[in-house]
Design a protein around this motif. Structure first.
Motif, short mmCIF file in Angstrom:
data_model
loop_
_atom_site.label_atom_id
_atom_site.label_comp_id
_atom_site.label_asym_id
_atom_site.label_seq_id
_atom_site.Cartn_x
_atom_site.Cartn_y
_atom_site.Cartn_z
N LYS A 152 17.58 47.09 -53.98
CA LYS A 152 16.79 46.48 -55.06
C LYS A 152 16.58 44.99 -54.79
O LYS A 152 15.47 44.47 -54.97
N TYR A 153 17.62 44.29 -54.37
CA TYR A 153 17.51 42.86 -54.08
C TYR A 153 16.47 42.60 -52.98
O TYR A 153 15.63 41.71 -53.11
N VAL A 154 16.52 43.39 -51.93
CA VAL A 154 15.58 43.20 -50.81
C VAL A 154 14.16 43.53 -51.25
O VAL A 154 13.23 42.77 -50.96
N SER A 155 13.96 44.63 -51.98
CA SER A 155 12.60 44.99 -52.38
C SER A 155 12.02 43.97 -53.37
O SER A 155 10.83 43.69 -53.36
N THR A 156 12.88 43.37 -54.20
CA THR A 156 12.43 42.37 -55.17
C THR A 156 12.13 41.03 -54.52
O THR A 156 11.11 40.40 -54.80
N ASN A 157 13.00 40.59 -53.63
CA ASN A 157 12.90 39.25 -53.05
C ASN A 157 12.24 39.19 -51.68
O ASN A 157 11.87 38.10 -51.23
N PHE A 158 12.12 40.31 -51.02
CA PHE A 158 11.54 40.35 -49.68
C PHE A 158 10.58 41.53 -49.56
O PHE A 158 10.69 42.36 -48.66
N SER A 159 9.66 41.60 -50.49
CA SER A 159 8.70 42.70 -50.57
C SER A 159 7.99 42.91 -49.23
O SER A 159 7.57 41.96 -48.57
N GLY A 160 7.91 44.16 -48.81
CA GLY A 160 7.22 44.51 -47.58
C GLY A 160 8.10 44.48 -46.34
O GLY A 160 7.68 44.90 -45.27
N LEU A 161 9.32 43.97 -46.47
CA LEU A 161 10.23 43.93 -45.33
C LEU A 161 11.22 45.09 -45.42
O LEU A 161 11.54 45.56 -46.51
N SER A 162 11.69 45.52 -44.28
CA SER A 162 12.67 46.60 -44.27
C SER A 162 13.98 46.10 -43.68
O SER A 162 14.03 45.09 -42.99
N ILE A 163 15.03 46.84 -43.97
CA ILE A 163 16.36 46.53 -43.43
C ILE A 163 16.47 47.23 -42.08
O ILE A 163 16.36 48.45 -41.99
N VAL A 164 16.67 46.43 -41.02
CA VAL A 164 16.74 46.99 -39.67
C VAL A 164 18.18 47.03 -39.14
O VAL A 164 18.45 47.66 -38.12
N GLU A 165 19.07 46.35 -39.86
CA GLU A 165 20.48 46.36 -39.46
C GLU A 165 21.33 46.09 -40.69
O GLU A 165 20.98 45.24 -41.52
N ILE A 166 22.44 46.81 -40.81
CA ILE A 166 23.38 46.58 -41.91
C ILE A 166 24.79 46.76 -41.37
O ILE A 166 25.05 47.65 -40.57
#
Length: 153
Positions: free
Chosen positions: A102-116
């Motif tokens: 949710k944090y990533v989709s809200t604050n970094f719209s259009g980007l995906s997580i490539v490493e965790i």
């Protein structure tokens, strides 16, 4: 002569440390059950390139590399420690804590997580634009740890 001996000693030491640092190749069937289940569930279409075990700081650790370039690291009990997606791909959404997603989709719209990666107190996340985030499972930015190894007055 001394110089030649020193050079030879340095080469032998470098070779030995490379062997020690490198993991020991194993068969995928030798991974802990939880790691095998994780691969089956989230990376079923991937072809395994290599599987290694290594004696880490907290016991045995496992690394799995796929031909696509994706990489996984597991702890001794088979829980995922780090997941790196293949180039141009994203980490499986099912493994990302909902607060972080949710944090990533809200604050970094259009980007995906490539490493965790699981870290003490939270997660380290790398986005498709190269940004690195340190977040708790609920998506809050991690606070720097206090104390530690700083200089004393």
């Amino acid at each position: 002569m001394k110089r030649l001996m020193s050079l030879m000693l340095a080469i032998v030491a470098a070779s030995a440390s490379a062997i020690i640092i490198a993991g020991t190749p194993i068969n995928q069937s030798e991974l802990p059950k939880a790691a095998r289940s994780f691969i089956t569930k989230h990376f079923a279409s991937e072809q395994v390139k290599k599987v290694e075990k290594d004696n880490g700081r907290r016991g045995m650790e496992y690394e799995v590399d796929f031909t696509s370039g994706a990489e996984l690291e597991f702890t001794s009990d088979g829980e995922w420690k780090e997941v790196k997606a293949a180039r141009g791909q994203a980490v499986p959404a099912a493994i990302i804590p909902s607060g972080i997603a949710k944090y990533v989709s809200t604050n970094f719209s259009g980007l995906s997580i490539v490493e965790i990666a699981r870290k003490r107190g939270g997660y380290e996340v790398v986005l498709s634009n190269g940004s690195e985030l340190k977040l708790t499972a609920d998506g809050a930015p991690m606070q720097p740890r206090q104390g530690g190894r700083g200089r004393r007055n």
